[in-house]
Design an enzyme around this catalytic site. Sequence first.
Site, PDB file in Angstrom:
ATOM      1  N   GLY A 260       0.841  -1.210   0.000  1.00  0.00           N
ATOM      2  CA  GLY A 260       0.000   0.000   0.000  1.00  0.00           C
ATOM      3  C   GLY A 260       0.869   1.250   0.000  1.00  0.00           C
TER       4      GLY A 260
ATOM      5  N   ARG B 296       1.155  -5.095  -5.231  1.00  0.00           N
ATOM      6  CA  ARG B 296       1.360  -6.235  -4.327  1.00  0.00           C
ATOM      7  C   ARG B 296       1.597  -7.416  -5.259  1.00  0.00           C
ATOM      8  NH1 ARG B 296      -0.816  -4.105   0.603  1.00  0.00           N
ATOM      9  NH2 ARG B 296      -2.554  -2.698   0.256  1.00  0.00           N
TER      10      ARG B 296
ATOM     11  N   GLY C  43       5.885  -2.462   3.536  1.00  0.00           N
ATOM     12  CA  GLY C  43       5.556  -3.115   4.799  1.00  0.00           C
ATOM     13  C   GLY C  43       6.251  -4.462   4.922  1.00  0.00           C
ATOM     14  N   ASP C  44       5.790  -5.286   5.845  1.00  0.00           N
ATOM     15  CA  ASP C  44       6.517  -6.532   6.122  1.00  0.00           C
ATOM     16  C   ASP C  44       6.503  -7.501   4.940  1.00  0.00           C
ATOM     17  OD1 ASP C  44       3.745  -6.683   7.014  1.00  0.00           O
ATOM     18  OD2 ASP C  44       4.226  -8.744   7.565  1.00  0.00           O
TER      19      ASP C  44
ATOM     20  N   THR D  65       4.333   2.287   5.552  1.00  0.00           N
ATOM     21  CA  THR D  65       2.944   1.808   5.623  1.00  0.00           C
ATOM     22  C   THR D  65       2.192   2.680   6.620  1.00  0.00           C
ATOM     23  OG1 THR D  65       1.486   0.063   6.445  1.00  0.00           O
ATOM     24  CG2 THR D  65       3.756  -0.051   7.194  1.00  0.00           C
TER      25      THR D  65
ATOM     26  N   ASP E  92      -0.024   1.724   8.479  1.00  0.00           N
ATOM     27  CA  ASP E  92      -0.545   0.889   9.574  1.00  0.00           C
ATOM     28  C   ASP E  92       0.263   0.955  10.877  1.00  0.00           C
ATOM     29  OD1 ASP E  92      -2.435   0.091   7.722  1.00  0.00           O
ATOM     30  OD2 ASP E  92      -1.361  -1.736   7.170  1.00  0.00           O
TER      31      ASP E  92
ATOM     32  N   ASP F  58       2.604  -0.968  11.794  1.00  0.00           N
ATOM     33  CA  ASP F  58       2.546  -2.342  12.306  1.00  0.00           C
ATOM     34  C   ASP F  58       3.857  -3.110  12.124  1.00  0.00           C
ATOM     35  OD1 ASP F  58       2.475  -2.519   9.551  1.00  0.00           O
ATOM     36  OD2 ASP F  58       0.873  -3.998   9.467  1.00  0.00           O
TER      37      ASP F  58
ATOM     38  N   ARG G 287      -5.027  -2.765   8.895  1.00  0.00           N
ATOM     39  CA  ARG G 287      -4.885  -4.216   8.740  1.00  0.00           C
ATOM     40  C   ARG G 287      -5.122  -4.896  10.091  1.00  0.00           C
ATOM     41  NH1 ARG G 287      -0.069  -7.194   6.019  1.00  0.00           N
ATOM     42  NH2 ARG G 287       1.072  -5.893   7.472  1.00  0.00           N
TER      43      ARG G 287
ATOM     44  N   ARG H 134      -5.273   7.184   3.217  1.00  0.00           N
ATOM     45  CA  ARG H 134      -3.944   6.853   2.713  1.00  0.00           C
ATOM     46  C   ARG H 134      -3.373   7.942   1.800  1.00  0.00           C
ATOM     47  NH1 ARG H 134      -3.954   0.765   0.884  1.00  0.00           N
ATOM     48  NH2 ARG H 134      -3.724   1.585  -1.216  1.00  0.00           N
TER      49      ARG H 134
END
Length: 305
Positions: free
Chosen positions: A11, A72, A102-103, A125, A127, A129, A171, A252
Site C-alpha cells: 500500500g 502487491r 511493509g513486512d 505503511t 498501519d 505495524d 490491517r 492513505r
Amino acid sequence: MKRIGVLTSGGDAPGMNAAINGIVDEARKHNIEVRGYLEGYAGLIANDYIELTPEVVKPHHHVGGTFIGTSRSEEFKKAEVQAGVAKQLKQDNVDGLVVIGGDGSYHGAYSLSKLGIQTIGIPGTIDNDIPLTELTLGFKTAVRNVVETVDIIMQSASSHKHLYCIEVMGRRAGDIARWTGRALDADGIIAEPGDFDVKRVKETIEKSQDMNKRYQLFIIAEGVMSAQEFKEVVERETGYPIHPLLLGHIQRGGNPVAEDRILGLDFGEHAVALLREGKTERCTAVIDNKVTDVSFEETFALIEK
Ligand code: F6P
C-alpha cells in the site's frame, strides 16, 4: 558502489516520495546513480525503471502516494522469478536495493539478499505495524487524515444528535484507531479484539447522552470488526440507531505531514549510508526517537509471534 535501485511496494504511504528524495540526495553526494523500479516488484521483474535524479524526484517530495508506483506482487514470491531478478541486477551492476514498504515487501527484499543482492528496507505503511520501529512512514499523515475528516463529519452528527461508528484502516493493527480515537475524544475505541462488549457500548452511549453530548462516536479498527457489524450488533442489542462509516482510502492519500517528510528524508539517507557500509538484510527504524536500523530477521520473528 556505483549504482543502486529503489522500489516502493504494498500500500502506498505518504512520505514514500520524501524517502526516495532522501535516497537520491545521499546517493548523489557519493556519485551513486539511483534507478527507480516502477510499480513495485513488477518493475524489478520486467527490468522497468527510470533514472532518479534530483530534477525528477524533487517535485514529488511533498506529495502523497508514490510517484514510481506500487503493487502487491504475487509473481515475485516464486523462487525462479527471484533468481531471474537477482541475475539481472548483477548483470546491470546494481550494487544494492532499497525497498520501501511493509513486512510483505521486506520478505521480497530478504529473499533477494539470500541471492547475493545487498538489500535495505524502509518501513513505509500507514498501519504502523512493523515491529521494532516506533513509527512507519505515512502513519502520522493517516492519523491527520482521519482526524480532520471525522471532525467534519461530527459537525453534521452534532447537528442531528447522531451516533456514529467509524471503521479505520490498519490491517491487523490498532494504532490508527487508538491514536485517532484519542485525538477525537471518541466515546469508544475498539482497537483490539477484547475491546468490544455490547453492554459497555450501551453504557457508554447512555453516559455520553446524560452529559448532553450532541453526538456519540466509536472508532473501530478494521482488524477487529467492520462498522457494519458494529451497527448490526449494537442496534439489535440496544435499539440505538447507528450510522456506520467505512472511511476508506481518504486515509492513505494526501500530502505528508512535516513529520513524514522529515522521516522520509532521514530513512532514505540512512538506507544509503547502510548500503555504503556494506550492510544488508537490515531495515531503518525509529528507536527512542532516533533513526537507526534493525535486521529483517528480528522484525520477522516478532511478526510471526
Ligand atoms: O497496509 C495498508 C492498508 O491501507 C491497510 O490499512 C488496509 O487494510 C489495506 O492496505 C487496504 O489495501 P487495498 O488498498 O489494497 O484495499
